[in-house]
Motif scaffolding. Structure first.
Motif, PDB file in Angstrom:
ATOM      1  N   GLN A 310     -12.686   0.401  49.961  1.00 33.35           N
ATOM      2  CA  GLN A 310     -11.285   0.422  50.382  1.00 33.35           C
ATOM      3  C   GLN A 310     -11.181   0.362  51.912  1.00 33.35           C
ATOM      4  O   GLN A 310     -10.361  -0.373  52.473  1.00 33.35           O
ATOM      5  CB  GLN A 310     -10.607   1.693  49.857  1.00 33.35           C
ATOM      6  N   ARG A 311     -12.025   1.149  52.573  1.00 44.71           N
ATOM      7  CA  ARG A 311     -11.971   1.168  54.029  1.00 44.71           C
ATOM      8  C   ARG A 311     -12.374  -0.184  54.606  1.00 44.71           C
ATOM      9  O   ARG A 311     -11.776  -0.675  55.557  1.00 44.71           O
ATOM     10  CB  ARG A 311     -12.897   2.265  54.570  1.00 44.71           C
ATOM     11  N   ASP A 319      -5.241  -4.204  51.003  1.00 43.22           N
ATOM     12  CA  ASP A 319      -5.025  -2.844  50.516  1.00 43.22           C
ATOM     13  C   ASP A 319      -5.504  -2.743  49.083  1.00 43.22           C
ATOM     14  O   ASP A 319      -4.833  -3.204  48.158  1.00 43.22           O
ATOM     15  CB  ASP A 319      -3.536  -2.498  50.616  1.00 43.22           C
ATOM     16  N   MET A 320      -6.678  -2.142  48.942  1.00 41.99           N
ATOM     17  CA  MET A 320      -7.206  -1.906  47.587  1.00 41.99           C
ATOM     18  C   MET A 320      -6.824  -0.481  47.204  1.00 41.99           C
ATOM     19  O   MET A 320      -7.369   0.484  47.735  1.00 41.99           O
ATOM     20  CB  MET A 320      -8.720  -2.092  47.540  1.00 41.99           C
ATOM     21  N   GLN A 321      -5.864  -0.399  46.312  1.00 40.08           N
ATOM     22  CA  GLN A 321      -5.444   0.922  45.864  1.00 40.08           C
ATOM     23  C   GLN A 321      -6.363   1.365  44.731  1.00 40.08           C
ATOM     24  O   GLN A 321      -6.860   0.549  43.964  1.00 40.08           O
ATOM     25  CB  GLN A 321      -3.990   0.878  45.425  1.00 40.08           C
ATOM     26  N   LEU A 322      -6.538   2.644  44.665  1.00 39.64           N
ATOM     27  CA  LEU A 322      -7.564   3.171  43.756  1.00 39.64           C
ATOM     28  C   LEU A 322      -6.932   3.952  42.621  1.00 39.64           C
ATOM     29  O   LEU A 322      -5.928   4.637  42.802  1.00 39.64           O
ATOM     30  CB  LEU A 322      -8.539   4.063  44.523  1.00 39.64           C
TER      31      LEU A 322
ATOM     32  N   ARG B  84      -4.966   8.066  53.538  1.00 41.54           N
ATOM     33  CA  ARG B  84      -6.067   7.265  54.076  1.00 41.54           C
ATOM     34  C   ARG B  84      -6.867   8.056  55.128  1.00 41.54           C
ATOM     35  O   ARG B  84      -8.084   7.955  55.208  1.00 41.54           O
ATOM     36  CB  ARG B  84      -5.526   5.977  54.707  1.00 41.54           C
ATOM     37  N   LYS B  87      -9.117  10.428  53.354  1.00 40.48           N
ATOM     38  CA  LYS B  87     -10.244   9.725  52.719  1.00 40.48           C
ATOM     39  C   LYS B  87     -11.267   9.287  53.762  1.00 40.48           C
ATOM     40  O   LYS B  87     -12.474   9.377  53.557  1.00 40.48           O
ATOM     41  CB  LYS B  87      -9.717   8.524  51.932  1.00 40.48           C
ATOM     42  N   ASN B  88     -10.765   8.804  54.875  1.00 39.49           N
ATOM     43  CA  ASN B  88     -11.692   8.386  55.926  1.00 39.49           C
ATOM     44  C   ASN B  88     -12.479   9.572  56.485  1.00 39.49           C
ATOM     45  O   ASN B  88     -13.663   9.443  56.812  1.00 39.49           O
ATOM     46  CB  ASN B  88     -10.931   7.704  57.055  1.00 39.49           C
ATOM     47  N   LEU B  91     -15.249  10.354  54.147  1.00 42.33           N
ATOM     48  CA  LEU B  91     -16.321   9.358  54.273  1.00 42.33           C
ATOM     49  C   LEU B  91     -17.123   9.574  55.546  1.00 42.33           C
ATOM     50  O   LEU B  91     -18.336   9.391  55.574  1.00 42.33           O
ATOM     51  CB  LEU B  91     -15.727   7.951  54.274  1.00 42.33           C
ATOM     52  N   VAL B 114      -9.367  10.735  44.747  1.00 38.65           N
ATOM     53  CA  VAL B 114      -8.500   9.786  44.075  1.00 38.65           C
ATOM     54  C   VAL B 114      -7.966  10.510  42.850  1.00 38.65           C
ATOM     55  O   VAL B 114      -8.705  10.798  41.923  1.00 38.65           O
ATOM     56  CB  VAL B 114      -9.274   8.530  43.660  1.00 38.65           C
TER      57      VAL B 114
END
Lengths: 453, 583
Positions: A310-311, A319-322, B84, B87-88, B91, B114
């Motif tokens: 996604q990043r 935009d890949m939504q999960l 986002r 999430k980042n 990661l 998620v």
């Protein structure tokens, strides 16, 4: 462990004898003669003769299992000239026949049970566990481990925690983040090998957004595979670009691959007319030139992998939504085609027939709607190859065309780790999976045989 | 000799061995103590540093969350944007398993996961500043220890929600795994309630998964007793082995970082050094003893040589000399000894020469005296007989005189012969009373001429010995003659016989002038006499005869009062009848 076929396929894609100890093919490639082992038995004690194998093959051909065995679809008849000799007649030459004769040889048992031939007999099944007992008449010798109790755990982390607590003797799979702990654990031994499953984001080719191969190629250029291998597999994996097994004897390592090149990805998207939308058009997501939803099975491994992809994609405005789904729902969504993309792993080895049933346009196991005539042609050449040269050429064509028209962003082959208590001394096949040799494991000195999990 | 050897041994011991032993003991003690202190100090430093790193690890994670919180506060980001960012972060920072943003009502706004979050807002725990709380260590769904950090978010000064991060304690395990001391030393981390949350020993890591509680661990108890302020150390048994353990507090969390190492390994260097020092000390001791032995022998050897030489000279071997190789005072002493021995030989020869001259003079004088008188008497008688030959009375007198003097000359010659070649005795049983009575009777006239009363007292019973009547007669005669000559006129000489069990004694006592004590010891030697004239052979001959008859002779004397000679003979075993027949 309970089931076994006439042959097995090695890590390099070459066939190995199992219930059939040898075989030969007629010059026209239409008749295959198999010589069965005289000392092999079904779990009920009955001998495995040509009649029983013929019945088993016919049962397979009559079931949905044939969809996973394209090599069996060319069979027009099975002859049993003697109890230990079986002749399979084909309507056309097929290089997939041996690949798919790995299907289990079984016979009907009481109820809907199947009586198999492997080193272990399933003695009981419950939601809590599955119990297997050693088959005393197994033709390769009685397994040393008398009983195996299989238990399932909700997460991989739970299972290795249980292993650390000494509750289990064998852990089928350790996630990469726990691999270091288990390899450092003094009471167990860890065995890692490259798993013959490719991880990737497979697109629903029926969706208009993925019709253009340039879009799919662009997404391939946008993904940093080495970062995924480091972030997900802790460096224990190899990048994947096509759904072909890199350890197969016919694999062509000279073909170009996708590099991590976001600029090229953007250029390809622009060339395909996929441009950035205005921010107001997507209140629940970032501004994107392409937006799609990717489903994946609920687990931290998949979640982390999906976040990394996604990043990467967000960097090129995609935009890949999960969406994380329970396994049943995940399978249902795939089967019904209810997805834009799916993050999953697909078996690619060791046989050449594997890509066929996933990517051939008319295959019933092609739920992503992928259709590329050149890929179909390469798969046909692979299927009907008369010799190794023809197979090698077809394999190369398949690899090449799937790079040109990728059905997915194939990410990586990851190593997986089996962990065994040091009570046992597993037999390790070179570069392979100790699970396959569990019937040959020995006990460490002085420890009596017992059950294992 | 033994004293000198003992003194040398004591000298070597006192001068070298004892100080060396003392040095060795002190060195070993100091070495052990110093090395152990050093090891403990080193391990404590490791534990303190590990505690600092773990504290830093937690602190850094809290700061990461605080940074994230500041990014989310007052920024009016869209939920997807917050999502986002979370999430980042996960990661980018694998130290977090999950980060979730909650609004003021506790509803999830965004999450690194998620789907639905699996962490809760910590309601209690360790405060980090004003708006940060770290939950106590808890066991998660996978039965592994975990902890959650919650940060209260503010919007325009009002509480607007929580940012909650679940710390991946497994990542901390990597840090703990890297802490190694020696081959078998490792670290472990214990939470405030005693939960084991990390263990660096691969054999013991399963204890974390088992949820072991170490509140009874001696180090944990010790550090809690001291208020979780200072590092502690102790030794304790575990699993059949003795461990050296140190613990450092991680005060901000209430955790304890323990570093433990098998004692044998921890003090291996100290033990090796101690063994080496013992070997060196023992070697030095043996060397000192060997050197002392060799040196002592070389020191004592001249003394032994001198002792040997002195003893030889003392035994009369005047030609014995000592040989001393050294060039020290012993050499001088040896040379002096040899010179002294040489001088002694000269002196001895001189003495002997003078003795011989003196004896010869005394013998000559004695002979002149003993012989001149009878010779002169014979000569005078011969001159007179020529003139009065016709006098028959004188001729008889002449005959008597000549016989007497001839007898005298014969006695002198017998004595001389007896000295040169003693006459053999012939022993027969005899009655000592009778033999004494005969001699006394024969000498009574001589005594009366000198005005001396000669008496005899006999044992009432016959006393028989194995004797020679003639030899004994000579003995009695010598002694009675000496007694008469030593006694002034009017004095008395008494001869007594008596029996004392199986012995017979004969005493001759006079009331004469007596013998000075300094001369008593030599009166039985040849040519020794207390008289002014004579050869001095009488007592020597007397003693020789007595000893030939297996008897003894002794003398007691007091100057001015008299002298007593006592002879003692063994009684004869033969029957009296035989003795009587013999007598």
């Amino acid at each position: 462990l309970s089931f076994e076929g006439l042959i097995a396929i090695g890590r390099d894609g070459r066939p190995q004898p199992r219930l059939a100890e040898s075989w030969s093919v007629s010059p026209d490639g239409l008749a295959w003669t198999f010589h069965l082992r005289p000392n092999a038995f079904f779990h009920d004690g009955s001998p495995i003769d040509s009649t029983a194998v013929k019945a088993s093959l016919e049962q397979t051909l009559g079931s949905s299992a044939r969809d996973f065995s394209p090599g069996l679809l060319d069979i027009i008849g099975v002859d049993t000239p003697s109890p230990d000799q079986l002749i399979i007649r084909l309507k056309t030459r097929s290089a997939f026949l041996l690949d798919d004769l790995v299907v289990s040889v079984t016979k009907p048992g009481p109820g809907k049970q199947l009586i198999a031939t492997g080193p272990y007999v399933t003695s009981s099944t419950s939601p809590a566990d599955v119990v297997m007992k050693a088959f005393p008449r197994y033709y390769r010798g009685v397994p040393t481990i008398e009983q195996i109790v299989w238990k399932s755990y909700p997460t991989a982390r739970t299972s290795w925690a249980a292993m650390m607590r000494g509750e289990i003797d064998f852990l089928y799979e350790v996630t990469p983040d726990a691999r270091d702990f288990m390899t450092g654990e003094a009471s167990v031994e860890a065995f890692s090998f490259l798993r013959n499953y490719v991880h990737g984001v497979v697109f629903n080719s029926r969706r208009p957004m993925f019709k253009d191969a340039r879009v799919r190629r662009a997404l391939n250029y946008a993904v940093d595979r080495s970062a995924i291998i480091d972030g997900v597999f802790k460096g224990h994996g190899v990048p994947a670009y096509t759904p072909t097994w890199p350890q197969h004897w016919a694999y062509d390592t000279s073909l170009p691959t996708y590099s991590y090149d976001p600029g090229r990805a953007i250029a390809l998207l622009n060339a395909a007319g996929v441009t950035l939308n205005s921010p107001s058009s997507a209140p629940k997501g970032p501004p994107a030139r392409l937006r799609f939803k990717c489903i994946f099975p609920a687990s931290l491994l998949w979640e982390r992998m999906s976040l990394l992809v996604q990043r990467n994609l967000s960097q090129i405005g995609v935009d890949m939504q999960l969406e994380s789904l329970p396994l049943d729902e995940f399978n249902r969504r795939i089967a019904t085609g209810d997805f834009d993309a799916v993050l999953m792993d697909l078996i690619v080895g060791n046989a050449t027939s594997r890509p066929y049933f996933f990517w051939y346009s008319t295959s019933r196991q092609n739920p992503w709607g992928y259709h590329d005539d050149m890929v179909d042609q390469a798969l046909d050449h692979l299927r009907y190859a008369a010799n190794d040269d023809a197979t090698r050429a077809a394999f190369r064509d398949l690899q090449s065309q799937m790079l040109n028209d990728p059905p997915a962003v194939f990410l990586a082959f990851g190593e997986t780790t089996r962990v065994v208590s040091k009570r046992f001394q597993p037999t390790t096949p070179p570069g392979g999976d100790i699970f396959r040799t569990i019937s040959e494991w020995q006990l460490a000195g002085g420890i009596p045989a017992g059950s294992t999990n | 000799l033994k004293h000198i050897t003992s003194r040398i041994v004591l000298l070597v011991a006192a001068a070298a061995i004892l100080p060396l032993l003392a040095y060795g003991a002190v060195s070993i003690y100091s070495l052990r103590r110093g090395t152990q202190t050093s090891v403990i100090s080193g391990n404590i430093n490791v534990a303190k540093r590990a505690a600092q790193e773990i504290g830093l690890y937690i602190n850094t994670n809290v700061k990461i969350l605080q940074t994230l919180a500041s990014d989310l506060e007052d920024t009016n980001l869209q939920p997807w944007q917050q999502d986002r960012i979370l999430k980042n972060y996960v990661l980018q920072f694998p130290e977090f398993r999950e980060i979730t943003l909650y609004d003021a009502t506790g509803a999830q706004v965004a999450s690194s996961r998620v789907g639905a979050s699996k962490v809760q807002i910590p309601q209690k725990g360790t405060p980090f500043g004003t708006d940060v709380t770290m939950s106590p260590i808890a066991v998660d769904d996978d039965l592994l220890p975990t902890s959650v950090v919650g940060i209260r978010l503010l919007n325009a000064g009002q509480a607007s929600g929580w940012l909650v991060g679940q710390i991946n304690l497994e990542e901390m395990w990597h840090m703990v795994d890297l802490i190694r001391i020696g081959q078998q030393g490792f670290a472990l981390v214990v939470a405030s309630e005693g939960q084991l949350i990390a263990h660096g020993d691969p054999n013991e890591k399963a204890r974390v998964a088992r949820g072991d509680n170490l509140k009874d661990n001696p180090l944990v108890q010790l550090i809690h007793r001291q208020g979780d302020k200072e590092p502690v150390s102790t030794e304790f048994p575990e699993g059949g082995r003795q461990f050296l353990g140190v613990a450092a507090p991680l005060s901000i969390l209430g955790w304890t970082v323990i570093v433990q190492q098998p004692r044998a390994e921890a003090f291996q260097v100290a033990d090796q050094l101690q063994q080496q020092l013992i070997v060196v000390v023992v070697f030095a001791l043996l060397f000192t003893i060997a050197v002392g032995y060799v040196w002592g022998r070389s020191f004592v050897r001249p003394i032994f040589e001198l002792i040997r030489g002195t003893a030889a000279v003392g035994e009369g071997h005047l030609d014995e000399r000592v040989t001393i190789e050294s060039k020290d005072e012993f050499k001088q002493l040896g040379d002096s000894f040899n010179s002294m021995a040489d001088k002694l030989v000269e002196l001895t020869d001189d003495v002997r020469k003078k003795e011989r001259q003196a004896m010869f003079g005394r013998m000559a004088a004695g002979l002149v005296h003993d012989l001149s008188h009878p010779v002169q008497n014979i000569g005078n008688s011969c001159k007179l007989i020529v003139r009065v030959f016709d006098d028959p009375e004188y001729r008889q007198t002449f005959t008597r005189t000549i016989d007497r003097e001839i007898d005298t000359l014969k006695r002198v010659l017998d004595d001389l012969r007896n000295v040169a070649r003693p006459a053999a005795v012939e022993r027969f049983p005899l009655d000592i009373n009778r033999s004494v009575a005969d001699i006394v009777e024969s000498m009574r006239g001589f005594a009366e001429e000198s005005g001396i009363a000669l008496d005899a007292k006999f044992s009432p019973e016959p006393v028989i010995i194995e004797g020679d009547v003639f030899a004994l007669g000579r003995v009695y005669r010598n002694l009675i003659t000496n007694a008469i000559q030593a006694t002034e006129s009017g004095g008395r000489v008494t001869v007594t016989t008596l029996r004392d069990r199986d012995k017979v004694e004969v005493r001759i006592t006079d009331t004469g002038s007596g013998i000075p004590p300094e001369r008593l010891a030599a009166i039985f030697d040849d040519f020794v006499t207390t008289k002014k004239r004579g050869l001095g052979l009488g007592l020597a001959i007397t003693r020789r005869i007595v000893e030939q008859l297996e008897g003894t002779i002794a003398v007691t004397s007091e100057v001015g009062k008299g002298t007593t000679f006592t002879m003692c003979f063994p009684m004869a075993l033969r029957p009296v009848a035989v003795a009587a027949a013999a007598g």
